[in-house]
Design a protein around this motif. Structure first.
Motif, PDB file in Angstrom:
ATOM      1  N   SER A   1       3.806  11.996  -4.140  1.00 22.02           N
ATOM      2  CA  SER A   1       4.978  12.638  -4.731  1.00 22.02           C
ATOM      3  C   SER A   1       4.568  13.881  -5.517  1.00 22.02           C
ATOM      4  CB  SER A   1       5.710  11.664  -5.654  1.00 22.02           C
ATOM      5  OG  SER A   1       6.184  10.544  -4.941  1.00 22.02           O
ATOM      6  N   PRO A   2       5.397  14.916  -5.518  1.00 18.40           N
ATOM      7  CA  PRO A   2       5.092  16.125  -6.307  1.00 18.40           C
ATOM      8  C   PRO A   2       5.007  15.803  -7.790  1.00 18.40           C
ATOM      9  CG  PRO A   2       6.838  16.546  -4.708  1.00 18.40           C
ATOM     10  CD  PRO A   2       6.609  15.072  -4.706  1.00 18.40           C
ATOM     11  N   ASP A   3       4.065  16.444  -8.465  1.00 16.12           N
ATOM     12  CA  ASP A   3       3.865  16.182  -9.888  1.00 16.12           C
ATOM     13  C   ASP A   3       5.092  16.527 -10.723  1.00 16.12           C
ATOM     14  OD1 ASP A   3       1.351  15.278  -9.394  1.00 16.12           O
ATOM     15  OD2 ASP A   3       0.317  17.120  -9.972  1.00 16.12           O
ATOM     16  N   VAL A   4       5.822  17.563 -10.306  1.00 21.46           N
ATOM     17  CA  VAL A   4       7.004  17.969 -11.063  1.00 21.46           C
ATOM     18  C   VAL A   4       8.049  16.855 -11.049  1.00 21.46           C
ATOM     19  CG1 VAL A   4       8.908  19.612 -11.167  1.00 21.46           C
ATOM     20  CG2 VAL A   4       6.606  20.419 -10.638  1.00 21.46           C
ATOM     21  N   ILE A   5       8.229  16.231  -9.886  1.00 25.58           N
ATOM     22  CA  ILE A   5       9.205  15.139  -9.780  1.00 25.58           C
ATOM     23  C   ILE A   5       8.749  13.942 -10.612  1.00 25.58           C
ATOM     24  CG2 ILE A   5      10.259  13.484  -8.190  1.00 25.58           C
ATOM     25  CD1 ILE A   5      10.193  15.624  -6.051  1.00 25.58           C
ATOM     26  N   ILE A   6       7.461  13.635 -10.554  1.00 24.40           N
ATOM     27  CA  ILE A   6       6.934  12.511 -11.344  1.00 24.40           C
ATOM     28  C   ILE A   6       7.112  12.786 -12.831  1.00 24.40           C
ATOM     29  CG2 ILE A   6       4.856  11.206 -11.919  1.00 24.40           C
ATOM     30  CD1 ILE A   6       3.854  11.760  -9.106  1.00 24.40           C
ATOM     31  N   GLY A   7       6.777  14.000 -13.264  1.00 25.71           N
ATOM     32  CA  GLY A   7       6.922  14.335 -14.675  1.00 25.71           C
ATOM     33  C   GLY A   7       8.360  14.268 -15.143  1.00 25.71           C
TER      34      GLY A   7
ATOM     35  N   ILE B   1      -1.566   6.476 -17.337  1.00 25.84           N
ATOM     36  CA  ILE B   1      -1.913   5.175 -16.768  1.00 25.84           C
ATOM     37  C   ILE B   1      -1.178   4.969 -15.453  1.00 25.84           C
ATOM     38  CG2 ILE B   1      -1.687   2.673 -17.090  1.00 25.84           C
ATOM     39  CD1 ILE B   1      -2.086   3.137 -20.086  1.00 25.84           C
ATOM     40  N   ALA B   2       0.104   5.332 -15.442  1.00 28.31           N
ATOM     41  CA  ALA B   2       0.928   5.098 -14.262  1.00 28.31           C
ATOM     42  C   ALA B   2       0.419   5.841 -13.035  1.00 28.31           C
ATOM     43  CB  ALA B   2       2.377   5.497 -14.553  1.00 28.31           C
ATOM     44  N   PHE B   3       0.059   7.140 -13.193  1.00 30.66           N
ATOM     45  CA  PHE B   3      -0.384   7.860 -11.997  1.00 30.66           C
ATOM     46  C   PHE B   3      -1.876   7.664 -11.702  1.00 30.66           C
ATOM     47  CE2 PHE B   3      -0.726  11.525 -15.080  1.00 30.66           C
ATOM     48  CZ  PHE B   3      -2.082  11.734 -14.971  1.00 30.66           C
ATOM     49  N   SER B   4      -2.604   7.018 -12.622  1.00 28.99           N
ATOM     50  CA  SER B   4      -4.017   6.749 -12.372  1.00 28.99           C
ATOM     51  C   SER B   4      -4.236   5.431 -11.629  1.00 28.99           C
ATOM     52  CB  SER B   4      -4.796   6.711 -13.696  1.00 28.99           C
ATOM     53  OG  SER B   4      -4.780   7.964 -14.331  1.00 28.99           O
ATOM     54  N   VAL B   5      -3.335   4.476 -11.805  1.00 30.56           N
ATOM     55  CA  VAL B   5      -3.494   3.166 -11.168  1.00 30.56           C
ATOM     56  C   VAL B   5      -3.594   3.262  -9.647  1.00 30.56           C
ATOM     57  CG1 VAL B   5      -2.369   0.950 -10.728  1.00 30.56           C
ATOM     58  CG2 VAL B   5      -2.504   1.830 -13.045  1.00 30.56           C
ATOM     59  N   PRO B   6      -2.672   3.973  -8.955  1.00 28.23           N
ATOM     60  CA  PRO B   6      -2.778   4.045  -7.488  1.00 28.23           C
ATOM     61  C   PRO B   6      -4.086   4.663  -7.007  1.00 28.23           C
ATOM     62  CG  PRO B   6      -0.639   4.822  -8.222  1.00 28.23           C
ATOM     63  CD  PRO B   6      -1.479   4.682  -9.446  1.00 28.23           C
ATOM     64  N   ILE B   7      -4.602   5.638  -7.738  1.00 31.61           N
ATOM     65  CA  ILE B   7      -5.869   6.277  -7.365  1.00 31.61           C
ATOM     66  C   ILE B   7      -7.011   5.276  -7.453  1.00 31.61           C
ATOM     67  CG2 ILE B   7      -7.469   8.140  -7.939  1.00 31.61           C
ATOM     68  CD1 ILE B   7      -4.980   9.548  -9.240  1.00 31.61           C
ATOM     69  N   ALA B   8      -7.044   4.522  -8.557  1.00 35.81           N
ATOM     70  CA  ALA B   8      -8.101   3.534  -8.741  1.00 35.81           C
ATOM     71  C   ALA B   8      -8.004   2.414  -7.709  1.00 35.81           C
ATOM     72  CB  ALA B   8      -8.038   2.962 -10.160  1.00 35.81           C
TER      73      ALA B   8
ATOM     74  N   LEU C   1       0.826  -1.207   0.000  1.00 31.88           N
ATOM     75  CA  LEU C   1       0.000   0.000   0.000  1.00 31.88           C
ATOM     76  C   LEU C   1       0.863   1.261   0.000  1.00 31.88           C
ATOM     77  CD1 LEU C   1      -2.841  -1.004   2.492  1.00 31.88           C
ATOM     78  CD2 LEU C   1      -3.045  -0.639   0.029  1.00 31.88           C
ATOM     79  N   SER C   2       1.968   1.216   0.733  1.00 38.61           N
ATOM     80  CA  SER C   2       2.871   2.370   0.754  1.00 38.61           C
ATOM     81  C   SER C   2       3.483   2.607  -0.619  1.00 38.61           C
ATOM     82  CB  SER C   2       3.982   2.148   1.793  1.00 38.61           C
ATOM     83  OG  SER C   2       3.428   2.016   3.098  1.00 38.61           O
ATOM     84  N   LEU C   3       3.890   1.518  -1.280  1.00 38.97           N
ATOM     85  CA  LEU C   3       4.433   1.647  -2.632  1.00 38.97           C
ATOM     86  C   LEU C   3       3.373   2.154  -3.603  1.00 38.97           C
ATOM     87  CD1 LEU C   3       6.551  -1.644  -2.842  1.00 38.97           C
ATOM     88  CD2 LEU C   3       7.405   0.703  -2.603  1.00 38.97           C
ATOM     89  N   ASN C   4       2.148   1.714  -3.398  1.00 39.60           N
ATOM     90  CA  ASN C   4       1.054   2.171  -4.257  1.00 39.60           C
ATOM     91  C   ASN C   4       0.809   3.668  -4.098  1.00 39.60           C
ATOM     92  OD1 ASN C   4      -1.581   1.556  -5.862  1.00 39.60           O
ATOM     93  ND2 ASN C   4      -2.295   2.647  -4.049  1.00 39.60           N
ATOM     94  N   ASN C   5       1.027   4.181  -2.895  1.00 40.26           N
ATOM     95  CA  ASN C   5       0.717   5.584  -2.612  1.00 40.26           C
ATOM     96  C   ASN C   5       1.842   6.543  -2.980  1.00 40.26           C
ATOM     97  OD1 ASN C   5      -1.707   4.679  -1.590  1.00 40.26           O
ATOM     98  ND2 ASN C   5      -1.000   4.677   0.536  1.00 40.26           N
TER      99      ASN C   5
ATOM    100  N   ASP D   1      -4.723  16.907 -15.257  1.00 45.44           N
ATOM    101  CA  ASP D   1      -3.270  16.915 -15.081  1.00 45.44           C
ATOM    102  C   ASP D   1      -2.585  17.885 -16.041  1.00 45.44           C
ATOM    103  OD1 ASP D   1      -0.771  15.543 -13.939  1.00 45.44           O
ATOM    104  OD2 ASP D   1      -0.478  15.408 -16.107  1.00 45.44           O
ATOM    105  N   PHE D   2      -1.662  18.639 -15.477  1.00 41.83           N
ATOM    106  CA  PHE D   2      -0.845  19.544 -16.283  1.00 41.83           C
ATOM    107  C   PHE D   2       0.642  19.261 -16.124  1.00 41.83           C
ATOM    108  CE2 PHE D   2       1.846  23.360 -16.078  1.00 41.83           C
ATOM    109  CZ  PHE D   2       1.873  23.680 -17.431  1.00 41.83           C
ATOM    110  N   ALA D   3       1.103  19.181 -14.871  1.00 47.59           N
ATOM    111  CA  ALA D   3       2.540  19.121 -14.608  1.00 47.59           C
ATOM    112  C   ALA D   3       3.191  17.912 -15.274  1.00 47.59           C
ATOM    113  CB  ALA D   3       2.796  19.104 -13.104  1.00 47.59           C
TER     114      ALA D   3
END
Length: 274
Positions: free
Chosen positions: A109-115, A139-146, A100-104, A202-204
């Motif tokens: 994480s800040p969007d700038v770092i992810i981007g 897809i990658a940042f939507s999976v944890p939310i779902a 769960l921690s890995l999923n979150n 999403d923008f960043a």
């Protein structure tokens, strides 16, 4: 005393909604301003709405945004269902908390770092920036939310439902499709719509992974806003907001109508093969 507390609560709620919606209505109001500014309303006009519908490039960008959002949300939801089932079956509490921690991680994480991370990854992997890179990142940042939307419904489901289905001769596929998925259907829809919302907004991340010749709505609005105030942006934003309100209203009407026509059946009977 109770009535006074309720009045203050209602007043606080009204203030919150005013703060949230006042800028949107301000933007909508000036989308009809013939003066071309957001400082003084000089007259009513639909010129900026005509500009939006006559801008072929902008229409293509809107279509790109919708395709990316719908496709990434659908794929992410399927992956999230599989991931939630896998996490739910882990017996060790420590291992489950680790997963769960890995999923979150992508959520906190800040969007700038992810981007920036996606940009480096795609550059190293040789993935051309454009449709593919934007789709993969969404897809990658939507999976944890779902996953977070689906997992609670799995945790609330009684294990006896699946056991009863197996006792009645159901195969593993039947248990999944006729018992588990119908029970967690609200979570699946919630996960899909949350992923859809995040993708549209999403923008960043998208800013880092879009290439030349490909853009989404958020990046396009940012680019146009940097060039100066244009009320065509107001008109476009107004149309998007009204479309969103329409979707929410239709969804609310359909769910309310379904709830009235189909009273809840006992949970123990849901999806059990006969």
């Amino acid at each position: 005393m109770e009535n006074k507390r309720n009045r203050w609560s209602n007043l606080y709620l009204v203030l919150v909604f005013v703060v949230l919606y006042a800028p949107i209505f301000y933007l909508m109001y000036y989308s009809f301003n013939s003066g071309g500014t957001m400082h003084k309303f000089e007259g009513f006009t639909l010129e900026y709405y005509r500009e939006v519908f006559q801008d072929t490039r902008l229409i293509i960008i809107v279509i790109n945004t919708l395709v990316i959002a719908l496709l990434s949300s659908a794929i992410a939801t399927v992956i999230a269902v599989i991931g939630a089932l896998a996490i739910q079956r882990v017996r060790s509490r420590r291992a489950k908390n680790t997963l769960l921690s890995l999923n979150n991680v992508l959520i906190v994480s800040p969007d700038v770092i992810i981007g920036a991370s996606f940009l480096i990854l795609f550059t190293i992997a040789g993935v051309k920036l454009g449709f593919s890179s934007v789709l993969l990142s969404h897809i990658a940042f939507s999976v944890p939310i779902a996953v977070l939307m689906i997992l609670p419904h799995l945790e609330e489901m009684s294990p006896s439902l699946a056991d009863a289905a197996r006792d009645l001769g159901a195969s593993s596929t039947d248990v999944l499709t006729k018992v588990i998925l119908p029970v967690i259907r609200p979570g699946i829809f919630s996960g899909f719509f949350m992923a859809l919302t995040y993708s549209l907004d999403d923008f960043a991340v998208t800013f880092f992974v879009t290439g030349n010749g490909y853009s989404t709505l958020s990046v396009e609005i940012y680019s146009r806003a940097r060039q100066g105030v244009s009320l065509s942006i107001n008109a476009l934003s107004t149309l998007i907001f009204l479309f969103t309100v329409l979707l929410v209203a239709v969804y609310y009407v359909l769910t309310t109508k379904k709830a009235k026509q189909s009273p809840a059946e006992p949970a123990a009977d849901a999806g059990v093969p006969r």
